[in-house]
Design a protein around this motif. Structure first.
Motif, short mmCIF file in Angstrom:
data_model
loop_
_atom_site.label_atom_id
_atom_site.label_comp_id
_atom_site.label_asym_id
_atom_site.label_seq_id
_atom_site.Cartn_x
_atom_site.Cartn_y
_atom_site.Cartn_z
N GLU A 113 -0.97 11.32 2.93
CA GLU A 113 -0.79 9.83 2.41
C GLU A 113 0.75 9.77 1.51
N VAL A 114 0.94 10.58 1.28
CA VAL A 114 2.41 10.22 0.38
C VAL A 114 3.03 10.11 1.06
N ILE A 115 3.24 11.62 2.76
CA ILE A 115 3.96 11.82 3.89
C ILE A 115 3.97 10.68 4.36
N ASP A 116 2.44 10.43 4.82
CA ASP A 116 2.89 9.60 5.82
C ASP A 116 3.66 7.58 5.50
N ALA A 117 2.66 7.36 3.43
CA ALA A 117 3.77 6.07 3.09
C ALA A 117 5.50 6.48 3.07
N TYR A 118 5.79 7.43 2.87
CA TYR A 118 6.89 7.88 2.78
C TYR A 118 7.97 7.84 4.25
N LYS B 243 0.72 -1.23 -0.19
CA LYS B 243 0.15 -0.25 -0.36
C LYS B 243 0.73 1.35 -0.35
N ASP B 244 1.74 0.83 0.72
CA ASP B 244 2.60 2.78 0.82
C ASP B 244 3.39 2.69 -0.71
N ASN C 180 6.76 5.65 6.63
CA ASN C 180 6.84 4.64 6.94
C ASN C 180 7.86 3.42 6.73
N LEU C 181 8.31 3.70 5.59
CA LEU C 181 8.80 2.47 4.56
C LEU C 181 10.35 3.17 5.30
N ASP C 182 10.82 1.96 5.06
CA ASP C 182 12.87 2.02 4.68
C ASP C 182 13.07 2.09 4.29
N GLY C 183 13.20 2.33 2.62
CA GLY C 183 13.28 1.92 1.96
C GLY C 183 12.46 2.72 0.58
N MET C 184 13.01 3.46 -0.05
CA MET C 184 11.80 3.71 -1.33
C MET C 184 12.07 3.16 -2.98
N ASP C 185 13.28 2.70 -2.62
CA ASP C 185 13.81 1.97 -4.10
C ASP C 185 12.83 1.22 -5.21
N LYS C 186 12.42 -0.32 -4.22
CA LYS C 186 11.08 -0.32 -5.32
C LYS C 186 9.62 0.36 -5.53
N PRO C 187 9.36 1.30 -5.23
CA PRO C 187 8.63 3.01 -5.33
C PRO C 187 9.01 3.51 -6.88
N LEU C 188 10.06 3.59 -6.33
CA LEU C 188 11.21 4.62 -7.38
C LEU C 188 11.93 3.67 -8.32
N TYR C 189 11.79 2.96 -8.45
CA TYR C 189 12.50 2.28 -9.36
C TYR C 189 11.41 1.71 -10.51
#
Length: 78
Positions: free
Chosen positions: A52-57, A5-6, A59-68
């Motif tokens: 929601e974007v701020i919260d997701a950011y 979700k995040d 909550n994540l340990d890293g942004m690698d997957k959504p960023l890629y």
């Protein structure tokens, strides 16, 4: 590739703001301002799911997957 979700929230945000300019830099810059705590300059872009974007950011340990995945979509990579 399945996103949680995040990750999906971040992916959608990155693509929304990055596709028009064909760059991931713009949405990353927006996210940096939003999360900086600088309320005076925090309204650099209107997005209905900003919190929601701020919260997701946060909550994540890293942004690698959504960023890629967003870069693939923006650049048209297969």
């Amino acid at each position: 590739m399945k996103l949680n979700k995040d990750e999906q929230v971040l992916y959608d945000f990155f693509v929304t703001f990055g596709k028009g300019v064909e760059s991931i830099s713009y949405p990353i810059a927006i996210l940096a301002v939003w999360t900086s705590g600088d309320e005076e300059n925090s309204i650099v872009a209107v997005y209905p799911h900003k919190q929601e974007v701020i919260d997701a950011y946060c909550n994540l340990d890293g942004m690698d997957k959504p960023l890629y995945e967003a870069i693939k979509e923006i650049k048209g990579w297969k």
